[in-house]
Design an enzyme around this catalytic site. Structure first.
Site, mmCIF file in Angstrom:
data_model
loop_
_atom_site.group_PDB
_atom_site.id
_atom_site.type_symbol
_atom_site.label_atom_id
_atom_site.label_comp_id
_atom_site.label_asym_id
_atom_site.label_seq_id
_atom_site.Cartn_x
_atom_site.Cartn_y
_atom_site.Cartn_z
ATOM 1 N N GLU A 178 5.123 -6.641 2.177
ATOM 2 C CA GLU A 178 5.692 -5.855 0.994
ATOM 3 C C GLU A 178 6.283 -6.925 -0.021
ATOM 4 O O GLU A 178 7.529 -7.667 0.088
ATOM 5 C CB GLU A 178 6.855 -5.037 1.309
ATOM 6 C CG GLU A 178 7.464 -4.411 0.373
ATOM 7 C CD GLU A 178 8.790 -3.684 0.773
ATOM 8 O OE1 GLU A 178 9.322 -2.743 -0.208
ATOM 9 O OE2 GLU A 178 9.114 -3.673 1.977
ATOM 10 N N LYS A 215 2.357 -2.945 1.061
ATOM 11 C CA LYS A 215 3.384 -2.316 0.400
ATOM 12 C C LYS A 215 3.541 -2.781 -1.045
ATOM 13 O O LYS A 215 4.360 -3.813 -1.009
ATOM 14 C CB LYS A 215 4.587 -1.814 1.109
ATOM 15 C CG LYS A 215 5.567 -0.901 0.607
ATOM 16 C CD LYS A 215 6.744 -0.460 1.867
ATOM 17 C CE LYS A 215 7.540 0.247 1.222
ATOM 18 N NZ LYS A 215 8.629 0.747 1.766
#
Length: 297
Positions: A178, A215
């Site tokens: 992420e 992400k």
């Protein structure tokens, strides 16, 4: 088919989204404030975490929180020791909801360097991963932040993310990488283009048995991350809400057909501790419905 194979198939191709229920020490007071729990009601960190656990449990027990719309959920490490109806939370998610459990493993962010924040060290990571795998956790999530289109900073973020990802993979788990791009950045679009190229380069260096999920902040250019979503080493590309309202996050996500949601604040928007259960479930169900529709659009 084994449970692991079922979880892998659900995360690779399942219709729905990942609920981010991983509020940690830094984000918990804000999340509780939005939920209508003022900091004055708790005196210690244990009391604070008890309040956020009550909120998480209420969400997980809601009628609409199941695999028909929610295919995965990210948990805070402390949550793994909690129980719902006499079961460990990770076990309850999978056995009773059909929702695949993930674990947030980062310990927060370093100070800004080159317009970016890499992750702080994670002492004892291998032990945490081994315990998580034994407890039925499928994967991890680890967050960095990009504040501007600085190629050196972005490369440092991505390189560190993939170093950690390889440790996670070696432990038998699937990492959610992420590298968040700040939605308020004046150079968000430019940063996303640089990030995409850096991610493509690092994904391309993975071995055939090494798979990741990504992400990412919903991009300014719809479809920017489609090439990553199609890469054989990328199991799924998911989107963070990043501070957008539920409606705006869903509108932006619906323009990116190869991304699904992994929302936190947008999932809990409008929920209040003092709501009657029926009202709480209805409000949460409305959010879940919007996020699901945007994820399958």
């Amino acid at each position: 088919m084994s449970d692991l194979d079922k979880k892998r198939a659900q995360m690779a191709t399942g219709a729905g989204f990942i609920a981010a229920l991983d509020q940690s020490g830094g984000s918990t007071p804000k999340a509780l404030g939005l939920y209508g729990v003022d900091a004055s009601v708790f005196d210690t960190e244990d009391e604070m975490f008890a309040e956020i656990q009550k909120m998480r449990e209420r969400i997980i027990l809601a009628p609409d929180f199941d695999q028909s719309k929610v295919i995965g959920a990210i948990l805070f490490e402390r949550t793994l020791a909690e129980q719902i109806k006499g079961k460990a939370v990770a076990d309850y998610l999978w056995d009773d909801c059909g929702v695949v459990p993930f674990l947030k493993i980062d310990k927060g962010l370093e100070d800004i360097v080159d317009d970016c924040q890499v992750m702080k060290p994670m002492p004892g990571l291998e032990d945490v991963l081994a315990s998580a795998a034994q407890g039925g956790v499928f994967g991890t999530k680890e967050r960095s932040v990009i504040h501007a289109a600085n190629a050196a900073g972005i490369e440092a973020v991505v390189a560190q993310q993939f170093d950690v990802a390889r440790v996670v993979i070696a432990a038998g788990l699937v990492p959610i990488v992420e590298p968040e791009v700040n939605i308020n950045s004046d150079s968000k679009a430019e940063a996303e283009v640089i990030l995409k190229e850096a991610l493509m380069a690092h994904v391309g260096r993975l071995n055939a048995d090494q798979n990741v999920m990504l992400k990412l902040t919903i991009p300014e250019m719809p479809g920017l991350y489609d090439e990553l979503a199609d890469h054989p080493r990328v199991m799924r590309v998911v989107a963070l809400s990043g501070g957008y309202s539920t409606d705006e996050a869903c509108a932006r996500l619906s323009e990116n057909s190869k991304m699904i949601a992994s929302f936190s604040r947008a999932l809990t928007e409008g929920l209040q501790r003092d709501m009657a259960d029926a009202d709480f479930d209805a409000a949460l169900g409305q959010n879940i419905g919007k996020i699901y529709q945007a994820s399958v659009a």
